[in-house]
Design a protein around this motif. Structure first.
Motif, PDB file in Angstrom:
ATOM      1  N   GLU A   1      43.066 -22.688  39.311  1.00 31.03           N
ATOM      2  CA  GLU A   1      42.310 -21.985  38.476  1.00 31.03           C
ATOM      3  C   GLU A   1      43.410 -20.942  37.795  1.00 31.03           C
ATOM      4  OE1 GLU A   1      39.095 -20.225  40.595  1.00 31.03           O
ATOM      5  OE2 GLU A   1      38.169 -22.472  40.761  1.00 31.03           O
TER       6      GLU A   1
ATOM      7  N   HIS B   1      36.190 -12.977  40.019  1.00 33.62           N
ATOM      8  CA  HIS B   1      36.475 -14.311  39.673  1.00 33.62           C
ATOM      9  C   HIS B   1      37.351 -15.036  40.825  1.00 33.62           C
ATOM     10  CE1 HIS B   1      33.995 -12.480  36.387  1.00 33.62           C
ATOM     11  NE2 HIS B   1      33.634 -13.641  36.063  1.00 33.62           N
TER      12      HIS B   1
ATOM     13  N   THR C   1      39.294 -17.045  43.529  1.00 35.45           N
ATOM     14  CA  THR C   1      38.959 -17.854  44.603  1.00 35.45           C
ATOM     15  C   THR C   1      40.276 -18.263  45.272  1.00 35.45           C
ATOM     16  OG1 THR C   1      39.086 -20.013  43.363  1.00 35.45           O
ATOM     17  CG2 THR C   1      37.058 -18.810  42.987  1.00 35.45           C
ATOM     18  N   GLU C   2      40.113 -19.015  46.346  1.00 34.01           N
ATOM     19  CA  GLU C   2      41.239 -19.717  46.954  1.00 34.01           C
ATOM     20  C   GLU C   2      42.040 -20.583  46.189  1.00 34.01           C
ATOM     21  OE1 GLU C   2      37.961 -22.402  47.592  1.00 34.01           O
ATOM     22  OE2 GLU C   2      38.210 -20.329  47.948  1.00 34.01           O
ATOM     23  N   ARG C   3      41.304 -21.071  44.876  1.00 32.73           N
ATOM     24  CA  ARG C   3      42.272 -22.073  44.018  1.00 32.73           C
ATOM     25  C   ARG C   3      42.824 -21.246  43.007  1.00 32.73           C
ATOM     26  NH1 ARG C   3      40.958 -27.390  43.974  1.00 32.73           N
ATOM     27  NH2 ARG C   3      43.152 -27.279  43.267  1.00 32.73           N
ATOM     28  N   THR C   4      42.820 -19.823  42.785  1.00 30.57           N
ATOM     29  CA  THR C   4      43.232 -19.289  41.878  1.00 30.57           C
ATOM     30  C   THR C   4      44.730 -19.184  42.017  1.00 30.57           C
ATOM     31  OG1 THR C   4      41.425 -17.759  41.609  1.00 30.57           O
ATOM     32  CG2 THR C   4      43.572 -16.983  40.403  1.00 30.57           C
TER      33      THR C   4
ATOM     34  N   HIS D   1      47.093 -11.482  45.820  1.00 30.71           N
ATOM     35  CA  HIS D   1      46.611 -13.018  45.909  1.00 30.71           C
ATOM     36  C   HIS D   1      47.433 -14.040  45.484  1.00 30.71           C
ATOM     37  CE1 HIS D   1      42.349 -11.609  46.074  1.00 30.71           C
ATOM     38  NE2 HIS D   1      42.686 -10.653  45.448  1.00 30.71           N
TER      39      HIS D   1
END
Length: 389
Positions: free
Chosen positions: A113, A156, A158-161, A192
Motif C-alpha cells: 500500500e 490509514h 497498516t502493516e501493508r503500507t 513505520h
C-alpha cells in the motif's frame, strides 16, 4: 497480474477528457491544463542549438549525462540542502512524470500500500496500480489549508503500507508543507519504515514569504526518500520532457534498469541545454520573473472567487487554486460543465484529483492576467444569472 490487466484498472485522465471537448469549442478560456504560458527562455533554446552543433545527437547513458547530473547535484546542495552523489544517486528522466511508475517498480511488491494525500496529482494512483501496489487516499481538509497531518496518516497506515507520497507545493490545491509538517511526517515514515516519494516540481513557485523545504534534506531522510523534480515548470520546458530524481543508489540502480528497456535515455542535446541552464544566472532571473507574475495572478483570482461567493483557501504555492463550489448546490462535474457550456471557461472538477476533491474545482492561473480577468467576469455572470451564489 499481467500489466495489461492492470491497465484495465486505470482510467483515462478526466482532465484530458474535458479539454478534448473544450478544444472543439470556440472562444473558450482554458484554466485547466497545468502548463506555464511563458515560453522557454531564449538562452536555453540557444544552448539546445549549441548542443546540436556540438554533436549531442547520439545515445547517452541510461542514467543520463554526467554533466547534467553534476549540475543537478550542485543545485540540490545549494538550493535544497540535499547531498547526492551524481555518479550513483541522481538519474535523468524523460519528464518528471516518469519517476512515479519507475520508482514504485523499484521496490513495491504485489499488494503493498502507498499512502497518497488527497486531493492528489492524477498520475500518482495509476502509477501505484501499474506497479502492482494499492493506492490509499488520505484526505486533507480545507480547514488545514489542505496540508496533510500525521494524525490523518496514522488513521490509514497498516502493516501493508510501504510508501508515502508528498507533493509540496501541491497540485491541485497550492498547499505548501511547513518545515514542522515535514519533520513530523519524517518521524512517521521512520516509525513505520516507509519510503517517501517527494514531488517538488513546483518548488520555486511559493508566495507570501513562504519557503519550500525538501524531505531528503532532513537528518537521516535521504536514505528513504526519492526526490522528484524536473525542468517543465521551473524553466517553462514542458515540451522538452526532462526530469530527474535523487534517491539512494539501490533505487537509482533499479530505475536505470527500467529506463534501459523503456526510453533508453533522455534526449542528449536537451540534457546539455539543461546542464548549461542550471548554471546560468539568467535562468534563475527568468524563474523569479515568472514567480512574481504568478503571484499577481494568484491574488486576482483568489480575490474574485471569494467576492463571487465561492469560498477559496489562499494557495501558498504552485499555480493552482482550489475553490469550494458546494454552496452552489451543483456537483463539481456539473459546475465544470456549466462553466464550459455557458461561460466558455474550462475548469477541472475536483473529483478528478481524488475523493477528497469532490465539491471543489481546480483553476490554473498559468494564463495571461487579462484572460483571467475575463474568465472571472464570465464565471460570475453565469453564477448570478443562475442564482447559484
Amino acid at each position: 497480474m499481467a500489466l495489461s490487466d492492470r491497465l484495465d484498472l486505470v482510467n483515462p485522465s478526466e482532465i484530458r477528457k474535458l479539454f478534448d471537448i473544450a478544444a472543439g469549442m470556440k472562444d473558450v478560456i482554458s484554466l485547466g491544463i497545468g502548463e506555464p504560458d511563458f515560453d522557454t527562455p531564449e538562452h536555453i533554446k540557444e544552448y539546445a542549438k549549441e548542443g546540436l552543433d556540438k554533436g549531442y545527437t547520439h545515445y547517452g547513458p541510461n542514467i543520463g549525462l554526467l554533466e547534467l547530473r553534476e549540475a543537478i547535484a550542485e543545485k540540490l546542495k545549494k538550493q535544497n540542502g540535499i547531498e547526492a552523489d551524481p555518479e550513483k544517486e541522481i538519474m535523468i528522466l524523460v519528464g518528471a512524470n516518469q519517476a512515479f511508475l519507475m520508482s514504485f517498480a523499484a521496490f513495491l511488491k504485489d499488494g503493498d500500500e502507498v499512502l497518497i494525500p488527497s486531493p492528489m496529482f492524477v498520475s500518482y494512483a495509476p502509477a501505484v496500480i501499474l506497479a502492482g501496489g494499492r493506492p490509499v487516499e488520505v484526505p486533507t481538509y480545507e480547514e488545514n489549508e489542505f496540508r496533510i497531518s500525521v494524525d490523518d496518516l496514522e488513521r490509514h497506515v497498516t502493516e501493508r503500507t510501504r510508501a508515502l507520497i508528498i507533493n509540496s507545493p501541491n497540485n491541485p490545491t497550492g498547499a505548501v508543507l511547513t518545515k514542522k509538517d515535514l519533520e513530523e511526517i519524517a518521524d512517521f515514515a521512520v516509525e513505520h519504515d516507509l519510503i517517501v516519494i517527494s514531488d517538488e516540481v513546483y518548488e520555486h513557485f511559493v508566495y507570501d514569504g513562504v519557503r519550500n523545504y525538501s524531505m531528503a534534506a532532513l537528518d537521516g531522510m535521504f536514505e528513504r526518500t526519492i526526490t522528484v523534480n524536473g525542468f517543465s515548470k521551473t524553466f517553462a520546458m514542458t515540451g522538452w520532457r526532462l526530469g530527474f530524481v535523487a534517491a539512494p543508489a539501490w533505487i537509482i540502480e533499479r530505475m536505470v534498469r527500467f529506463q534501459m528497456y523503456n526510453a533508453t535515455c533522455p534526449v542528449t542535446f536537451i540534457q546539455y541545454a539543461a546542464a548549461k541552464a542550471l548554471r546560468d544566472e539568467r535562468s534563475w532571473k527568468a524563474v523569479e520573473a515568472m514567480r512574481r507574475e504568478y503571484d499577481r495572478r494568484r491574488l486576482l483570482v483568489w480575490k474574485r472567487l471569494n467576492e463571487m461567493g465561492l469560498p477559496t483557501v489562499k494557495p501558498k504555492g504552485a499555480f493552482y487554486i482550489f475553490p469550494n463550489i458546494k454552496t452552489t448546490g451543483l456537483t463539481d462535474k456539473e459546475f465544470s460543465e456549466l462553466m464550459l457550456m455557458e461561460a466558455r471557461v474550462a475548469v477541472v472538477p475536483g473529483s478528478a484529483f481524488g475523493k477528497a476533491g469532490e465539491g471543489y474545482i481546480r483553476i490554473s492561473y498559468a494564463t495571461a492576467y487579462e484572460k483571467l480577468e475575463e474568465a472571472m467576469d464570465r464565471m460570475e455572470r453565469v453564477l448570478r444569472k443562475k442564482k447559484l451564489v
